[in-house]
Design a protein around this motif. Structure first.
Motif, PDB file in Angstrom:
ATOM      1  N   SER A  50       6.627  11.274  -9.750  1.00 32.69           N
ATOM      2  CA  SER A  50       5.795  11.187 -10.749  1.00 32.69           C
ATOM      3  C   SER A  50       6.004  12.433 -11.614  1.00 32.69           C
ATOM      4  O   SER A  50       5.657  12.188 -12.990  1.00 32.69           O
ATOM      5  CB  SER A  50       4.400  11.063 -10.511  1.00 32.69           C
ATOM      6  N   LYS A 136       1.708   8.022 -17.255  1.00 36.67           N
ATOM      7  CA  LYS A 136       1.466   9.329 -16.876  1.00 36.67           C
ATOM      8  C   LYS A 136       3.238   9.967 -16.562  1.00 36.67           C
ATOM      9  O   LYS A 136       3.474  11.013 -17.026  1.00 36.67           O
ATOM     10  CB  LYS A 136       0.854   9.657 -15.610  1.00 36.67           C
ATOM     11  N   ASN A 140       5.078  12.744 -18.714  1.00 36.81           N
ATOM     12  CA  ASN A 140       6.104  13.840 -17.643  1.00 36.81           C
ATOM     13  C   ASN A 140       7.455  14.166 -17.963  1.00 36.81           C
ATOM     14  O   ASN A 140       8.059  14.914 -17.977  1.00 36.81           O
ATOM     15  CB  ASN A 140       5.679  13.809 -16.378  1.00 36.81           C
TER      16      ASN A 140
END
Length: 710
Positions: A50, A136, A140
């Motif tokens: 992630s 998200k 990032n």
């Protein structure tokens, strides 16, 4: 709670309200005493990347499994894209419990970062493939692309400063620079935080008011600029917190409302509800303490000139954060106010604007002349910080303060802040003196003891001898490096150095390197770069010793065991009893010490093998404690040794070490002769405190084993 009780009393607040506050604190506190281990599995069958984790020139990963986060380390240098899913059978390494008497706590640190464990992946990536990115992940990924773009746009090293000041990425800045920032007390200027927002807001108000704009327009422009700053730093929770506070406060002022404390409290409560462990973060605590204090004291400096406001705010921030700095970092700033007054304007009017203009140029055009100008600005700033950081001592180490004194100093700080705001110089001096007196009392050493400390450095040796009366410190061996990954924290930074700092120790009088095996001397040169070492005691005949190695101790006095057999301190005597053995084996070349403390004798055998123990024992008359040779290996510890009279057998070995130390033959032999075995493997760090009439042991992990001997 003491301070809240005082405020309730003087403000005549309802006892019902006070009771509700007390109940809410007790209820919320139970969360941390419930021992909540929310992730039970030992393995997971997949994870999704992630985000990236940036570490000193390297990048690792943040992996997610369901709603849990992990640090993921892979051996292959090729970088996997964010959004990649890896399938397999992955062992989850849970954070270790702290095995030494220090405040650092890996488990708590990971909880603060909202991470439940680490995953170490071998080089097999056949089961990894890209998947659809979440919102998200896309954000990032933008951060990573921004990092790549910044590093490519210029060949000058100032891009590392830009990354740090823009998105908090410190991978391009070295530890020496950060050490200088901490010494000067200006670390907060380089770490993305509310300080940036405070200074930027102050400068913006000053600039916009010069154009004689109505205050409503000034506020609107400030809000717009802060939101732009937030967009640049969208990845920083501290900036989000600070900008949210500032924007809400400015917006409410349009309605002639001043719910400043309510807004600030609301942002803290929201963060606490989302992630309770955030309250243990030093940055979180410092941020809210300074923000509350500045808001409460604003009417004392609102009508002053901006530079005077800066001075007052700097002084207030220094005063209100002293106790937190002491608690978290065990040091007091000697020059913090002066350094902040020097660098505050530099950052406000030069560094921050340069970062802002660079980010604007990043997406348009960066002229070569401006590129070089930025290089000059940041290189000059870096050189100044490094010079000032080394020219004088800026920080005074303070040993751990007891809980009682922490409360007392917190109360005094509260009244100190109130006194500062009265602008009465006599009262300020009086309260300052009171604080200094209690600080000295809290750190003053009333003990007349000598400590012998077996540091838990895993599979290795490291022992400290500390004379608390005469402030003398001896370190025998340092442990090895033994990183699981090259970019992890150095072993000394997790064990010896924090322990010394928390005990107020600023120097090492003698470093003994028993022999040149890595698990005994691996961190010696690193420790010498962090603390002054007066003397180094070493065996020049050790087959592994090189001239280049000794040159790394250029500021220390080198003592050779072949020339000096006895070292005397105020109340400590060390005698090398291995002066007769000539062999080519490094283990058998170990310096073997007979340590004399208060007429108690500790025999430290290094890695000496059993065949030489008999010869050594001829030179030893009395033994009370033995540091067993070679971590409890069956190559050491013979019958001749265990037949001698002594109480404790100390063994330094790592948990689950691949050698199986200590070996069962050794522990069985020691048990047979009624020797009490004390090992780091079972007990973690062990402190043995010697007094004139006896000594006591204190075990980090096995408190039930604590006892005293007459």
């Amino acid at each position: 709670m003491v301070i809240i009780t005082y405020i309730v009393f003087i403000q005549r607040i309802s006892y019902i309200v006070y009771t509700l506050i007390l109940i809410s604190v007790i209820i919320s506190s139970t969360y941390f005493y419930s021992n909540r281990d929310t992730f039970k599995e030992e393995t997971i069958d997949y994870f999704t990347i992630s985000d990236y984790k940036y570490n000193n020139d390297t990048i690792s990963y943040i992996g997610e499994y369901e709603n849990y986060r992990f640090y993921v380390y892979m051996e292959n240098e090729a970088l996997l894209p964010i959004g990649t899913m890896c399938n397999g059978d992955f062992e989850v390494v849970k954070p270790n419990i702290e095995r030494n008497f220090i405040k650092r706590n890996q488990a708590l640190s990971m909880k603060i970062s909202n991470v439940v464990g680490s995953i170490y992946v071998k080089d097999d990536r056949s089961n990894c493939s890209e998947t659809k990115k979440t919102v998200k992940m896309k954000i990032n990924n933008l951060k990573y692309k921004y990092t790549e773009k910044v590093l490519k746009i210029s060949n000058y090293p100032y891009t590392g400063d830009i990354l740090m000041l823009s998105i908090g990425n410190k991978m391009m800045l070295d530890s020496q620079f950060f050490s200088a920032l901490q010494k000067l007390g200006i670390y907060h200027l380089y770490v993305i935080s509310g300080t940036h927002v405070a200074y930027i807001t102050m400068v913006l108000i000053f600039l916009f008011t010069r154009f004689r704009l109505p205050i409503e327009y000034v506020k609107a422009l400030v809000v717009i600029c802060l939101l732009i700053f937030l967009m640049i730093n969208i990845f920083s929770p501290s900036v989000l917190r600070a900008v949210l506070m500032a924007v809400l406060l400015i917006i409410t002022s349009y309605f002639n409302k001043k719910p400043y404390l309510a807004i600030i409290s609301l942002t803290a409560i929201i963060q606490f509800v989302i992630h309770p462990y955030i309250i243990f973060h030093a940055g979180f605590q410092l941020s809210y303490v300074t923000t509350f204090t500045i808001i409460l004291s604003r009417h004392f400096f609102n009508d002053r000139q901006p530079f005077i406001q800066m001075i007052i705010v700097t002084v207030i921030c220094e005063v209100c954060t002293i106790v937190l700095i002491l608690f978290h970092f065990n040091e007091v700033s000697i020059s913090g106010i002066v350094m902040n007054l020097i660098f505050g304007p530099i950052f406000s009017f030069v560094i921050f604007p340069s970062v802002f203009i660079f980010n604007m140029s990043l997406f348009t055009y960066l002229p070569e002349c401006f590129d070089y100008l930025l290089h000059l600005i940041f290189s000059t700033n870096t050189s100044l910080i490094l010079y000032l950081g080394n020219v004088i001592e800026h920080r005074l180490p303070i040993k751990n303060i007891s809980s009682i004194f922490i409360v007392i100093l917190a109360i005094i700080s509260y009244f100190h802040i109130r006194t500062v705001l009265t602008k009465s110089l006599k009262k300020i001096i009086r309260m300052t003196l009171i604080f200094i007196v209690f600080l000295l009392l809290s750190s003053f050493n009333f003990k007349d003891d000598i400590k012998f400390v077996m540091v838990d450095v895993g599979q290795g040796d490291a022992f400290l001898i500390i004379d608390e009366k005469y402030n003398q410190t001896i370190l025998v061996d340092t442990g090895g490096k033994f990183y699981r990954n090259d970019y992890e924290i150095r072993l000394a930074e997790k064990t010896i150095l924090p322990y010394l700092k928390e005990n107020g120790i600023r120097k090492i009088d003698l470093l003994v390197i028993s022999h040149m095996d890595n698990d005994h001397m691996g961190e010696a040169t690193y420790i010498s770069s962090k603390l002054p070492i007066k003397n180094v005691y070493i065996n020049p005949r050790d087959e592994k010793l090189t001239e280049g190695y000794l040159k790394q101790f250029s500021e220390s006095n080198i003592l050779y065991s072949t020339e000096v057999s006895e070292l005397k301190f105020k109340r400590i005597t060390l005698k090398n009893v291995n002066t007769i053995i000539h062999t080519n084996n490094s283990n058998d070349q170990s310096i073997v010490l007979d340590v004399n403390l208060f007429d108690y004798h500790i025999l430290m055998l290094g890695d000496l093998s059993v065949e030489y123990e008999e010869e050594i024992l001829k030179n030893v008359n009395k033994i009370d404690i033995v540091k067993i040779g070679h971590h409890g290996s069956n190559t050491s510890t013979g019958v001749d040794l265990v037949e001698r009279e002594f109480n404790l057998a100390l063994i330094s070995s790592g948990v689950n070490n691949s050698y199986g130390h200590p070996h069962k033959e050794v522990t069985d032999l020691l048990t047979k002769y009624n020797k009490e075995i004390v090992s780091t493997k079972e007990s973690g760090m062990v402190e043995i405190t010697f007094k004139k009439n006896g000594y006591c042991t204190k075990h980090k992990l096995r408190k039930i084993e604590n006892r005293c001997y007459k």
